[in-house]
Design a protein around this motif. Structure first.
Motif, mmCIF file in Angstrom:
data_model
loop_
_atom_site.group_PDB
_atom_site.id
_atom_site.type_symbol
_atom_site.label_atom_id
_atom_site.label_comp_id
_atom_site.label_asym_id
_atom_site.label_seq_id
_atom_site.Cartn_x
_atom_site.Cartn_y
_atom_site.Cartn_z
ATOM 1 N N GLY A 10 -2.710 7.031 13.902
ATOM 2 C CA GLY A 10 -1.479 7.374 13.219
ATOM 3 C C GLY A 10 -0.774 8.551 13.829
ATOM 4 O O GLY A 10 -0.589 8.625 15.025
ATOM 5 N N GLY A 11 -0.395 9.495 12.980
ATOM 6 C CA GLY A 11 0.552 10.505 13.383
ATOM 7 C C GLY A 11 0.032 11.532 14.358
ATOM 8 O O GLY A 11 0.562 11.723 15.428
ATOM 9 N N LEU A 48 5.915 7.858 6.418
ATOM 10 C CA LEU A 48 4.598 7.893 5.782
ATOM 11 C C LEU A 48 3.603 7.001 6.516
ATOM 12 O O LEU A 48 2.421 7.336 6.635
ATOM 13 N N MET A 49 4.064 5.858 7.007
ATOM 14 C CA MET A 49 3.182 4.977 7.788
ATOM 15 C C MET A 49 2.666 5.702 9.026
ATOM 16 O O MET A 49 1.518 5.533 9.433
ATOM 17 N N LEU A 56 -2.901 7.972 1.328
ATOM 18 C CA LEU A 56 -2.542 6.626 1.759
ATOM 19 C C LEU A 56 -3.451 6.085 2.864
ATOM 20 O O LEU A 56 -3.450 4.886 3.135
ATOM 21 N N ASP A 57 -4.202 6.963 3.495
ATOM 22 C CA ASP A 57 -4.961 6.579 4.688
ATOM 23 C C ASP A 57 -5.907 5.411 4.434
ATOM 24 O O ASP A 57 -6.024 4.498 5.251
ATOM 25 N N PHE A 87 6.967 -1.342 10.754
ATOM 26 C CA PHE A 87 6.930 -0.023 10.118
ATOM 27 C C PHE A 87 5.943 0.934 10.797
ATOM 28 O O PHE A 87 5.762 2.052 10.318
ATOM 29 N N TYR A 88 5.328 0.515 11.888
ATOM 30 C CA TYR A 88 4.398 1.363 12.627
ATOM 31 C C TYR A 88 5.042 1.810 13.935
ATOM 32 O O TYR A 88 5.826 1.059 14.535
#
Length: 325
Positions: A10-11, A48-49, A56-57, A87-88
């Motif tokens: 993710g981020g 958020l994704m 949310l993870d 959305f990713y």
């Protein structure tokens, strides 16, 4: 969409682009008289994704589970890859670039179309752009025996929908626009951007962007041949109205309560005594100042005392001081 393979969850650590995006978004919304809610929701969902906060993870699939790959989607009938891949994003710059574009296009389209129709359009463009990309990859395999787009390409990102939105936004424009330093007719801006991105940005999904452009063209064609609101817009409009009803009910209850408490502070809740000209609350039947009765039609009753009519001004002032002093 961005293509290629990228491993990660993710981020990660921000390099400053996301705070810049947040400041820009807040500034844009602050200056708007009406704040487009669907655009804000899409910005929040994509961000958020990417960030994957702890709450949310555990609920969100990893990026390896949602890559858009035509072979895996058709083989496993994997709708998760079909819808969630948009959305990713594979990096902070990828997300920031797409969200800046979404902010600009979304505000213009949602303001002109309304939130219900804009939400309907985004859903349709998402489905059509992904479906056309899938169809293009399968067609290349069947007719040209080109296997890479079908088996080996993995892509994520919201840019397919953004290309479709660009086509819709510029479909009726006669102006010229600037695309990465190149001035072109606005109606052809999406095609120019498709070519320039392929030339200067390695690893992006050509079919994903092409699918978005074709989806936008198809949407404009369908919209032009159909009058009135489409069924999906009507459904979204009905759902949003149903969701707003409890909020309106609570708001009206608070307004009624304030009206009852304030009395004199509400429009239409005041009547003026014709004997002493004092403004009384609409909830009172007798003048607070001189005791004169109020008739049902808002005037004086016929049983007004002669003394009340002819009270001297100084006496009225004295009674008012005594009442509120």
């Amino acid at each position: 969409m961005d293509g290629g393979r990228w491993r990660g969850g993710g981020g990660g650590v921000s390099r400053g682009l996301l705070p810049l995006l947040a400041v820009h978004a807040v500034n844009e919304y602050y200056r708007l008289p009406w704040k487009p809610p669907v655009t804000a929701g899409l910005l929040a969902a994509n961000t958020l994704m990417y960030l994957r906060p702890s709450f949310l993870d555990s609920l969100l699939p990893s990026i390896d589970e949602v890559w858009f790959n035509p072979h895996l989607i058709l083989k496993n009938k994997d709708m998760k890859r079909f819808f969630l891949s948009s959305f990713y994003h594979i990096g902070e710059s990828h997300l920031a670039y797409n969200m800046m574009s979404l902010l600009w296009k979304g505000i213009q389209l949602e303001t002109s179309m309304g939130s219900s129709e804009f939400a309907s359009m985004v859903v349709v463009l998402l489905g059509m752009s992904q479906g056309i990309t899938l169809l293009l990859a399968k067609s290349l395999l069947l007719f040209l025996d080109y296997k890479r787009a079908y088996y080996s390409e993995y892509a994520v990102g919201f840019s397919g929908v953004l290309f479709a939105m660009k086509v819709v936004l510029n479909s009726q424009s006669e102006d010229y626009t600037n695309v990465h330093g190149l001035t072109v007719p606005a109606r052809h801006a999406a095609w120019a951007e498709l070519v320039l991105i392929q030339m200067f940005v390695p690893g992006v999904s050509f079919l994903g962007h092409l699918g978005g452009i074709l989806a936008g063209m198809l949407y404009v064609k369908m919209k032009g041949s159909y009058s009135g609101s489409d069924p999906l817009t009507m459904i979204i409009r009905g759902l949003s109205s149903a969701l707003r009803w409890p909020l309106r009910f609570i708001r009206d209850m608070f307004r009624l309560r304030r009206r009852r408490i304030s009395g004199r502070g509400t429009t239409g809740g005041i009547w003026r005594c014709q004997a002493c000209t004092y403004d009384n609350s609409g909830w009172l039947r007798i003048c607070e100042m001189c005791g004169t009765s109020r008739s049902s039609n808002g005037g004086l009753s016929r049983q007004v005392s002669r003394d009340s009519r002819h009270l001297p001004l100084e006496e009225l002032r004295r009674r008012r001081v005594e009442r509120f002093g």
